[in-house]
Design an enzyme around this catalytic site. Sequence first.
Site, PDB file in Angstrom:
ATOM      1  N   SER A 184      14.534 -52.977  36.776  1.00  0.00           N
ATOM      2  CA  SER A 184      15.001 -51.462  35.939  1.00  0.00           C
ATOM      3  C   SER A 184      16.503 -50.329  37.668  1.00  0.00           C
ATOM      4  O   SER A 184      17.084 -50.522  37.072  1.00  0.00           O
ATOM      5  CB  SER A 184      14.968 -50.607  35.244  1.00  0.00           C
ATOM      6  OG  SER A 184      14.124 -51.096  34.535  1.00  0.00           O
ATOM      7  N   THR A 185      16.118 -49.983  38.401  1.00  0.00           N
ATOM      8  CA  THR A 185      16.851 -49.285  39.874  1.00  0.00           C
ATOM      9  C   THR A 185      16.485 -50.066  40.680  1.00  0.00           C
ATOM     10  O   THR A 185      15.602 -51.624  41.456  1.00  0.00           O
ATOM     11  CB  THR A 185      15.596 -47.986  39.891  1.00  0.00           C
ATOM     12  OG1 THR A 185      14.576 -48.019  40.063  1.00  0.00           O
ATOM     13  CG2 THR A 185      15.755 -47.510  38.001  1.00  0.00           C
TER      14      THR A 185
END
Length: 218
Positions: A25-26
């Site tokens: 996600s990041t």
Amino acid sequence: MDLDTQDLLDPVGGGGALIGYARVSTKGQKLDRQIAALEAAGCQRTFSDKKSGKDTEREELWKALDYLREGDTLVVPSLDRLGRSIQDLITIVAGLRKRGIGFRSLHEALDTTTPGGRLVFHVFAALAEFIRELIVQGTHEGLAAARARGQRLGRPPAMTEEQIRHARSMLADPEASISSIAKLLGVSRTTIYKYVPELRAGHRPTMAAASRAELESS
């Protein structure tokens, strides 16, 4: 066995290349574990994104989908790495099926190149459709109940009854401009014309008419 059931059990894809897709996600998260799992599963090439699943601009996913050919299989570490939602997941896998491409998720042991894997995925699709129908049905029933209670549905009016009365009163003053009245009430000129229809015919309310409207609404 009818044709629909036979079609359900016929495997799709397999025999071609295994192509992996990983996602975190990041940018601070690591892809190493996912990529290692995909390589251990035999993937010849892996595409990876460092973006939220809610981000539709998953460039590497679209590259992976474009790279795949008939007979290949797309492999992911888990289902949540591929789709933003169950419906998104089903849409992607259905698109692969139409192209003769298989799908495999390592964590869930789901493999659409096998009859059992395809059956499980069809159950997922049927469940998603059932949930969607329940939501639509619940929405319609809620709207019907609100109408039965006399509730107003849709957007609230741009002007309240009190604002309309104030507008008529101020419009009775020939020196007051429509623009200044609109600004004072926090609405546009177009809204004033909409809620005081006589203005469209070139008539401004008189003081008597404004007073009469005030009495009728009280």
